[in-house]
Design a protein around this motif. Structure first.
Motif, PDB file in Angstrom:
ATOM      1  N   CYS A 185      45.312  43.117  39.369  1.00 17.08           N
ATOM      2  CA  CYS A 185      44.694  43.151  40.953  1.00 17.08           C
ATOM      3  C   CYS A 185      44.809  44.734  41.374  1.00 17.08           C
ATOM      4  O   CYS A 185      45.994  45.770  40.778  1.00 17.08           O
ATOM      5  CB  CYS A 185      45.804  42.658  42.127  1.00 17.08           C
ATOM      6  SG  CYS A 185      46.268  42.978  43.427  1.00 17.08           S
ATOM      7  N   GLU A 187      44.464  45.963  44.001  1.00 10.72           N
ATOM      8  CA  GLU A 187      44.873  45.744  45.403  1.00 10.72           C
ATOM      9  C   GLU A 187      46.688  46.677  45.092  1.00 10.72           C
ATOM     10  O   GLU A 187      47.523  48.201  45.063  1.00 10.72           O
ATOM     11  CB  GLU A 187      45.465  45.498  46.206  1.00 10.72           C
ATOM     12  CG  GLU A 187      45.507  45.306  47.801  1.00 10.72           C
ATOM     13  CD  GLU A 187      45.056  46.489  48.581  1.00 10.72           C
ATOM     14  OE1 GLU A 187      43.630  46.704  47.888  1.00 10.72           O
ATOM     15  OE2 GLU A 187      44.827  47.502  49.549  1.00 10.72           O
ATOM     16  N   CYS A 188      47.595  45.833  44.472  1.00  9.89           N
ATOM     17  CA  CYS A 188      48.915  46.451  44.131  1.00  9.89           C
ATOM     18  C   CYS A 188      49.453  46.057  42.679  1.00  9.89           C
ATOM     19  O   CYS A 188      50.247  46.630  42.041  1.00  9.89           O
ATOM     20  CB  CYS A 188      49.478  44.516  44.082  1.00  9.89           C
ATOM     21  SG  CYS A 188      49.743  42.898  43.276  1.00  9.89           S
ATOM     22  N   THR A 192      48.146  39.711  37.920  1.00  9.53           N
ATOM     23  CA  THR A 192      48.695  38.426  38.897  1.00  9.53           C
ATOM     24  C   THR A 192      47.508  38.408  40.078  1.00  9.53           C
ATOM     25  O   THR A 192      46.909  37.365  40.839  1.00  9.53           O
ATOM     26  CB  THR A 192      49.186  38.347  40.296  1.00  9.53           C
ATOM     27  OG1 THR A 192      49.444  39.335  40.922  1.00  9.53           O
ATOM     28  CG2 THR A 192      51.056  38.021  39.600  1.00  9.53           C
ATOM     29  N   CYS A 218      44.676  37.387  44.613  1.00  9.70           N
ATOM     30  CA  CYS A 218      45.912  38.036  44.163  1.00  9.70           C
ATOM     31  C   CYS A 218      47.056  37.222  44.724  1.00  9.70           C
ATOM     32  O   CYS A 218      47.235  36.468  45.936  1.00  9.70           O
ATOM     33  CB  CYS A 218      46.333  39.586  44.440  1.00  9.70           C
ATOM     34  SG  CYS A 218      48.313  39.758  43.792  1.00  9.70           S
ATOM     35  N   CYS A 221      50.219  39.751  46.030  1.00 15.17           N
ATOM     36  CA  CYS A 221      50.048  40.378  47.400  1.00 15.17           C
ATOM     37  C   CYS A 221      49.103  39.587  48.361  1.00 15.17           C
ATOM     38  O   CYS A 221      48.754  39.993  49.692  1.00 15.17           O
ATOM     39  CB  CYS A 221      49.570  42.255  47.639  1.00 15.17           C
ATOM     40  SG  CYS A 221      47.681  41.842  46.785  1.00 15.17           S
ATOM     41  N   TYR A 223      45.383  39.809  48.317  1.00 12.26           N
ATOM     42  CA  TYR A 223      44.546  40.642  47.697  1.00 12.26           C
ATOM     43  C   TYR A 223      43.129  39.479  47.511  1.00 12.26           C
ATOM     44  O   TYR A 223      43.332  39.190  46.512  1.00 12.26           O
ATOM     45  CB  TYR A 223      44.869  41.716  47.643  1.00 12.26           C
ATOM     46  CG  TYR A 223      42.790  42.361  47.014  1.00 12.26           C
ATOM     47  CD1 TYR A 223      42.890  43.450  48.160  1.00 12.26           C
ATOM     48  CD2 TYR A 223      42.650  42.405  46.249  1.00 12.26           C
ATOM     49  CE1 TYR A 223      41.524  43.680  48.154  1.00 12.26           C
ATOM     50  CE2 TYR A 223      41.214  43.004  46.008  1.00 12.26           C
ATOM     51  CZ  TYR A 223      40.332  43.674  46.799  1.00 12.26           C
ATOM     52  OH  TYR A 223      39.921  44.851  46.669  1.00 12.26           O
TER      53      TYR A 223
HETATM   54 ZN    ZN Z   1      47.793  41.928  44.100  1.00  8.47          ZN
END
Ligand code: ZN
Length: 246
Positions: A185, A187-188, A192, A218, A221, A223
């Protein structure tokens, strides 16, 4: 007074040992099955499909064993003691299970990913010559994929790997699905990020390229992202086939 709890203590210990043995056997069984598979693709699918689930089940059984073990030293028992023991055992067990679940869900996939990558690109051995085959590039492989496979590669986030034995012309085609396999991901950074939906914005024709929108989300999170992909012109198949035979 403590002796009256001896049968319980002995039983709780035996349950604990039994549970630990089962958990260890489950993991060993998984390792043995993996070790006895010769085919890299079969290994890939087996790890991708069942490794996390297997470890999760083994962990739960292991934790249940620990819960019994922690209560195999009873010397004193009253209604209050029973309540305290049950309450602490269950809550400790759940906390540990939660930690294990998070490790398996968010950290373990990194480790799995590394192994899957090695398995996917490990040179396949030709059954004809016993020598390593060549993994064809995206452009080269089109000649060996039928139209259905090519359409699938375009639309369903499926990847076909084509391995070719250059000496005999033997070809092995392997299918990898993007829906079963999460990526990192943005973002995080957890492993995932998965495709949740794909929609064709424009069908490819014989003269024009098409357009496809891939929707990612995701699992950790939440996203979301979209990715626009160009679909090859539908006549491309004939072109490359003729080029390959010429
Ligand atoms: Zn994420």
């Amino acid at each position: 007074m403590a002796e009256q709890y001896a049968p319980w203590n002995a039983m709780a210990k035996n349950i604990a040992y039994g549970a630990w043995a089962i958990a260890v056997l489950i993991v060993i069984g998984h390792i043995i099955r993996l070790a006895t598979m010769n085919d890299a693709k079969a290994k890939y699918d087996f790890i991708n499909r069942s490794e996390i689930m297997t470890l999760w089940v083994a962990s739960i059984i292991l934790i249940i064993g620990c819960c019994f073990f922690a209560n195999s030293n009873v010397t004193e028992l009253s209604a209050l003691w029973i309540f305290v023991r049950v309450f602490t055992t269950v809550s400790m067990g759940m906390i540990v299970a939660l930690i294990v679940q998070n490790l398996l869900k968010f950290y373990y996939p990194f480790y799995i990913e590394k192994r899957l990558k090695v398995l996917r690109y490990r040179p396949r051995i030709s059954p004809k010559t016993g020598k390593p085959m060549k993994l064809l590039s995206e452009d080269e492989e089109d000649a060996y994929l039928d139209e259905g496979m090519q359409a699938e590669e375009n639309v369903f986030s499926v990847d076909y790997d084509v391995w070719k034995d250059l000496e005999t012309g033997y070809v092995k085609i392997e299918k990898y699905s993007g829906h079963l396999h999460a990526i990192q991901c943005p973002e995080c950074n957890y492993q995932t990020f998965k495709i949740v939906k794909e929609e064709i914005l424009k069908q490819p024709s014989a003269t024009e390229e098409g357009e496809l929108m891939k929707h990612y989300q995701c699992g950790y999170c939440g996203y979301k992202a979209k990715k626009n992909v160009t679909l090859k012109m539908s006549q491309k198949f004939e072109e490359t086939t003729t080029a390959a035979t010429a």
